[in-house]
Design a protein around this motif. Structure first.
Motif, PDB file in Angstrom:
ATOM      1  N   TYR A  32       0.879  -1.174   0.000  1.00 11.64           N
ATOM      2  CA  TYR A  32       0.000   0.000   0.000  1.00 11.64           C
ATOM      3  C   TYR A  32       0.911   1.216   0.000  1.00 11.64           C
ATOM      4  N   LYS A  35       4.184   1.065   2.044  1.00 16.78           N
ATOM      5  CA  LYS A  35       4.083   0.066   3.103  1.00 16.78           C
ATOM      6  C   LYS A  35       3.786  -1.312   2.532  1.00 16.78           C
ATOM      7  N   ALA A  37       2.311  -4.895   2.851  1.00 14.90           N
ATOM      8  CA  ALA A  37       1.302  -5.530   3.698  1.00 14.90           C
ATOM      9  C   ALA A  37       1.403  -7.052   3.644  1.00 14.90           C
ATOM     10  N   PRO A  56      -3.666 -12.200  13.964  1.00 15.34           N
ATOM     11  CA  PRO A  56      -3.998 -10.948  14.646  1.00 15.34           C
ATOM     12  C   PRO A  56      -4.418  -9.875  13.646  1.00 15.34           C
ATOM     13  N   GLY A  58      -4.676  -6.707  11.309  1.00 13.89           N
ATOM     14  CA  GLY A  58      -3.635  -5.930  10.635  1.00 13.89           C
ATOM     15  C   GLY A  58      -2.547  -6.794  10.035  1.00 13.89           C
ATOM     16  N   GLY A  60      -2.850  -8.807   7.470  1.00 16.50           N
ATOM     17  CA  GLY A  60      -2.946  -8.922   6.021  1.00 16.50           C
ATOM     18  C   GLY A  60      -3.934  -9.950   5.521  1.00 16.50           C
ATOM     19  N   LYS A  61      -4.820 -10.444   6.386  1.00 14.35           N
ATOM     20  CA  LYS A  61      -5.785 -11.466   5.950  1.00 14.35           C
ATOM     21  C   LYS A  61      -6.724 -10.919   4.878  1.00 14.35           C
ATOM     22  N   SER A  62      -7.310  -9.747   5.161  1.00 17.02           N
ATOM     23  CA  SER A  62      -8.251  -9.172   4.188  1.00 17.02           C
ATOM     24  C   SER A  62      -7.529  -8.827   2.896  1.00 17.02           C
ATOM     25  N   THR A  63      -6.325  -8.306   3.041  1.00 23.68           N
ATOM     26  CA  THR A  63      -5.538  -7.969   1.858  1.00 23.68           C
ATOM     27  C   THR A  63      -5.328  -9.203   0.992  1.00 23.68           C
ATOM     28  N   ARG A  66      -8.520 -10.216  -0.776  1.00 23.85           N
ATOM     29  CA  ARG A  66      -8.851  -9.336  -1.903  1.00 23.85           C
ATOM     30  C   ARG A  66      -7.978  -9.603  -3.119  1.00 23.85           C
ATOM     31  N   ILE A  75      -8.446  -0.462  -5.071  1.00 27.26           N
ATOM     32  CA  ILE A  75      -7.771   0.421  -4.110  1.00 27.26           C
ATOM     33  C   ILE A  75      -6.581   1.047  -4.824  1.00 27.26           C
TER      34      ILE A  75
HETATM   35  N1  LIG Z   1      -6.734   0.465   1.749  1.00 27.70           N
HETATM   36  C1  LIG Z   1      -5.594   0.448   2.459  1.00 27.70           C
HETATM   37  N2  LIG Z   1      -4.704   1.449   2.319  1.00 27.70           N
HETATM   38  C2  LIG Z   1      -3.545   1.447   3.027  1.00 27.70           C
HETATM   39  N3  LIG Z   1      -3.206   0.488   3.876  1.00 27.70           N
HETATM   40  C3  LIG Z   1      -4.031  -0.555   4.070  1.00 27.70           C
HETATM   41  C4  LIG Z   1      -5.286  -0.617   3.367  1.00 27.70           C
HETATM   42  N4  LIG Z   1      -5.929  -1.747   3.738  1.00 27.70           N
HETATM   43  C5  LIG Z   1      -5.125  -2.351   4.631  1.00 27.70           C
HETATM   44  N5  LIG Z   1      -3.994  -1.656   4.831  1.00 27.70           N
HETATM   45  C6  LIG Z   1      -2.892  -2.009   5.718  1.00 27.70           C
HETATM   46  O1  LIG Z   1      -2.439  -3.304   5.373  1.00 27.70           O
HETATM   47  C7  LIG Z   1      -2.233  -4.069   6.525  1.00 27.70           C
HETATM   48  C8  LIG Z   1      -3.060  -5.321   6.458  1.00 27.70           C
HETATM   49  O2  LIG Z   1      -4.420  -4.973   6.563  1.00 27.70           O
HETATM   50  P1  LIG Z   1      -5.610  -6.014   6.450  1.00 27.70           P
HETATM   51  O3  LIG Z   1      -5.377  -6.865   5.275  1.00 27.70           O
HETATM   52  O4  LIG Z   1      -6.892  -5.255   6.474  1.00 27.70           O
HETATM   53  O5  LIG Z   1      -5.457  -6.826   7.788  1.00 27.70           O
HETATM   54  P2  LIG Z   1      -6.456  -7.825   8.516  1.00 27.70           P
HETATM   55  O6  LIG Z   1      -7.621  -8.037   7.624  1.00 27.70           O
HETATM   56  O7  LIG Z   1      -5.656  -9.040   8.755  1.00 27.70           O
HETATM   57  O8  LIG Z   1      -6.834  -7.194   9.800  1.00 27.70           O
HETATM   58  C9  LIG Z   1      -2.563  -3.206   7.724  1.00 27.70           C
HETATM   59  O9  LIG Z   1      -1.368  -2.711   8.275  1.00 27.70           O
HETATM   60  C10 LIG Z   1      -3.374  -2.103   7.150  1.00 27.70           C
HETATM   61  O10 LIG Z   1      -3.102  -0.900   7.829  1.00 27.70           O
END
Ligand SMILES: Nc1ncnc2c1ncn2[C@@H]1O[C@H](COP(=O)(O)OP(=O)(O)O)[C@@H](O)[C@H]1O
Ligand SMILES: [Mg+2]
Lengths: 270, 440
Positions: A32, A35, A37, A56, A58, A60-63, A66, A75
């Protein structure tokens, strides 16, 4: 905690491992902006099985989820690298349009997000834009079977023209599942689908997931280890953008090899 | 009794030393002070609003009534010619001496000797010179009127009108007021005959510009303003919405789009007269469009309204929860499908409200229109937006510069009409918002 999960695992009939790979990622990294992820995730998702992603918040599961249907494309800041295969085919292949990909790999989100339209329109929208129904009857057929498969039909059959946003939280989430099913996907991605639901609605959705795996490959993100234990056959543990450990759910919870997984399952962080 | 009080006081002192000192009293005082300021500000605002409305309405409501005199008019062949002549030669009929018909009718009604010059002049001063068109219209629409005598309600002159509405001080010496003692006597006579009445002033809404107050109206201005509103709506809404959708849903977020965003916000703050100068330079001098035309006015107001609509639309688009977009995109909808089938319908109430507020602003705008020459004397209705026209606020501006009392009441009357339109538009905005928001 451990006993609890152990009990759940023992209760469940042991699953015959089905080893057809449905989706596979190799060295997937996501940035991102500056950064990072995800740091190179290698993972295989098996057909007609439920794969749970835990870890835990943050991490990266959702990332990762996706990545599997290219929702990260939407995004602006996100940059995905690495190989992602669906049935051995690269999902970034120009031959595979993102529209088709998302029809084959559907998604259910954390917070139920039905369209502010009628229940019928919610389910019919996907088939309509993909041209899956040629006649009104066919469309009706799709809507009804999708609602039935999502276990919602009996509750809403008399009020299909009422707004989907008027349903309860659990019903809304099942409506979203029905909406995803309506375009006949092969894989369904679910991002903490029960985190906004009460325990009873959660139990209903979990049962539904268990049924759905007969026909669909499911990848589910969950923050509840009991849920992972209850619904999944394979579990992947993420930690700070790394894949800490992956294996049969049974193995993971009874005998985790990674220290981080042990700590997480013991509830030491997360 | 004393003991208990003492113990009580002691106990309180004791416990308050234990409690943290968080200045409760001070906090409440600050809260009360702030409330008082707020109420004072609101009372002040409402007072001034009331004063404004009262001053406009009290001066302007009389403009909606116009004194008329009922006079038996003999459409004599001597003056008009025979119907046969008229059928052959219309010009004669057009040029005929209609005021004489009215004058003759009035002196007959008042029993004045036609040889008494002074009396005839005084009587003639009671009826408007606008009778020319009024009587001509009667004859032209029906030639068989020639030769007959009919009772006709004629506009009274603005002096008579103002005198009856109490706008002149009648106690000052005769030579210092616009209406003479003789005329006042005639008025009394007419009143006694029941031949004088204050009727609703439709002419105020339908007539064009006129140098005589009693035949002046905002008709042309309303048409001009309506043309301009239509042009603004037809141009600013689609352009503004398209620009907003592109910026909000499609454009990459980078320096360049940031710059555009800043500029749009700045554009909303540019003084309107600057847009007038731009319109003069570009549309009139460069494109060669006609002066005083509603088309040019509409184009200038479009430029002015665009930033308002863009800002409102972007806010409305941003207010649509992103989860709706994910839902559609996750099903495989394209960005365009997502925007037009899901996001835009949800943003519509906000967009409509912003548009109507932008239109209302444009409706009340005067300065840029002065620069492009819409401050013209236009008596005839514009057939197309290319014909000369005026606008409501410009008409108000022009009437405000007239000295006659009758124009002053019309100025306030026209302000009331303008405020009425603005209130109507704002009500529509509120209604639409309520109506559509229920679907959320
Ligand atoms: N749209 C975004 N823009 C910038 N950083 C993001 C975005 N979505 C997630 N992140 C960052 O990527 C990392 C992983 O996020 P995410 O995949 O949502 O974690 P989880 O789903 O495991 O809680 C986190 O540090 C979060 O801050
Ligand atoms: Mg998440």
């Amino acid at each position: 905690m451990m006993e609890n999960i152990q009990a759940t695992l023992n209760e469940r009939a042991s699953v015959t491992p089905n080893r057809t790979i449905k989706m596979k990622t190799e060295k997937v990294t996501v940035h991102y902006g500056q950064k990072q992820a995800l740091n190179g995730i290698d993972l295989e998702v098996y057909e007609r099985q439920v794969t749970a992603l835990i870890g835990p918040s943050g991490c990266g599961k959702s990332t990762y989820l996706r990545c599997l249907n290219r929702m990260n494309d939407t995004i602006d800041a996100a940059k995905v690298a690495g190989t992602i295969l669906l049935d051995g085919e690269n999902i970034y292949d120009p031959d595979l349009d993102v529209v088709e990909l998302r029809a084959r790999v559907g998604m259910v989100f954390q917070k139920p997000n039905p369209f502010p339209k009628s229940i019928w329109e919610n389910v019919a929208y996907g088939p309509k834009i993909h041209g899956l129904a040629k006649t009104k009857d066919e469309l009706e057929e799709i809507v009804h079977t999708s609602l039935k498969k999502a276990g919602l039909y009996n509750e809403v059959k008399d009020r299909l023209d009422e707004p989907g946003t008027g349903l309860s939280g659990g019903q809304q989430q099942r409506l979203c599942i029905a909406r995803a099913i309506a375009v006949s996907p092969e894989v369904i991605l679910m991002d903490e689908p029960c985190s906004a639901l009460d325990p009873i609605a959660t139990a209903t959705v979990e049962e539904l997931i268990d049924e759905l795996k007969q026909n669909y490959t499911i990848v589910i993100v969950t923050h509840s280890m009991q849920q992972a234990a209850r619904v999944s056959q394979q579990t992947a543990m993420f930690h700070l953008g790394d894949l800490a450990e992956v294996g049969d759910t049974e193995m993971m919870f009874s005998n985790p090899s990674d220290k981080r997984t042990q700590d997480y399952i013991m509830g030491r962080f997360g | 009794m004393t003991d208990t009080t003492a113990t009580g006081a002691e106990g309180r002192t004791h416990s308050s030393t234990n409690r943290r000192d968080i200045g409760i009293k001070k906090r409440y005082a600050a809260e009360r002070r702030f409330k008082a300021y707020g109420i004072f500000a609101i009372v002040l605002g409402v007072t001034f609003l009331c004063i404004l409305l009262w001053s406009v309405v009290s001066k302007g409501y009389t403009a909606f009534f116009q004194t008329e005199i009922q006079v038996p008019i003999t459409f004599s062949e001597e003056i008009l010619g025979t119907p046969q002549d008229a059928a052959e030669n219309e010009t004669k009929l057009l040029m005929a001496n209609y005021p004489q018909l009215a004058r003759d009718g009035l002196i007959r009604l008042l029993g004045i000797d036609p040889e008494d010059r002074q009396a005839v002049t005084a009587a003639n001063g009671l009826i408007s010179q606008g009778v020319r068109t009024e009587l001509r219209d009667i004859v032209m629409s029906d030639l068989s009127a020639i030769g007959t005598t009919q009772e006709v309600w004629l506009y009274a002159s603005s002096q008579l009108d103002s005198a009856l509405k109490g706008q002149y001080d009648l106690n000052v010496p005769e030579n210092r007021r616009p209406i003479s003692d003789l005329q006042l006597r005639y008025i009394e006579e007419l009143e006694a005959k029941g031949a004088i009445a204050q009727n609703f002033n439709w002419g105020l809404f339908t007539s064009g510009a006129s140098s005589r107050a009693e035949t002046a109206g905002v008709g042309v201005a309303i048409i001009g303003s309506a043309y301009m509103m239509l042009i603004v709506l037809a141009l600013a809404l689609p352009i503004g919405v398209a620009a907003s959708i592109y910026l909000e849903e499609f454009a990459p977020k980078n320096r360049f789009t940031d710059l555009i965003e800043v500029n749009i916000n700045n554009l909303a703050a540019v003084p309107s007269i600057v847009f007038g100068i731009l319109g003069l330079a570009v549309f009139i001098n460069w494109f060669g469009l006609p002066r005083s035309a509603a088309l040019v006015g509409g184009l200038v107001l479009t430029l002015m309204t665009l930033p308002t609509i863009i800002i409102a639309t972007r806010a409305a688009l941003r207010a649509v929860p992103p989860s709706i977009r994910w839902a559609a995109l996750g099903l495989g909808a394209s960005r365009t499908q997502t925007v037009f089938q899901h996001v835009l319908p949800l943003a519509a109430p906000g967009i409509l409200t912003g548009t109507i507020i932008g239109l209302a602003q444009a409706l009340g705008e005067t300065a840029p229109l002065l620069l492009i020459g819409m401050v013209a004397f236009v008596a005839d209705y514009p057939d197309t937006p290319l014909d000369p026209a005026t606008a409501l606020p410009v008409q108000i501006y022009m009437w405000a510069n007239e000295a006659e009392r009758a124009f002053q009441e019309r100025t306030s009357g026209a302000i009331m009409i303008l405020l009425g339109f603005l209130a109507l538009m704002n009500l529509t905005a509120i209604f639409l918002r309520r109506r559509f928001e229920r679907r959320w």
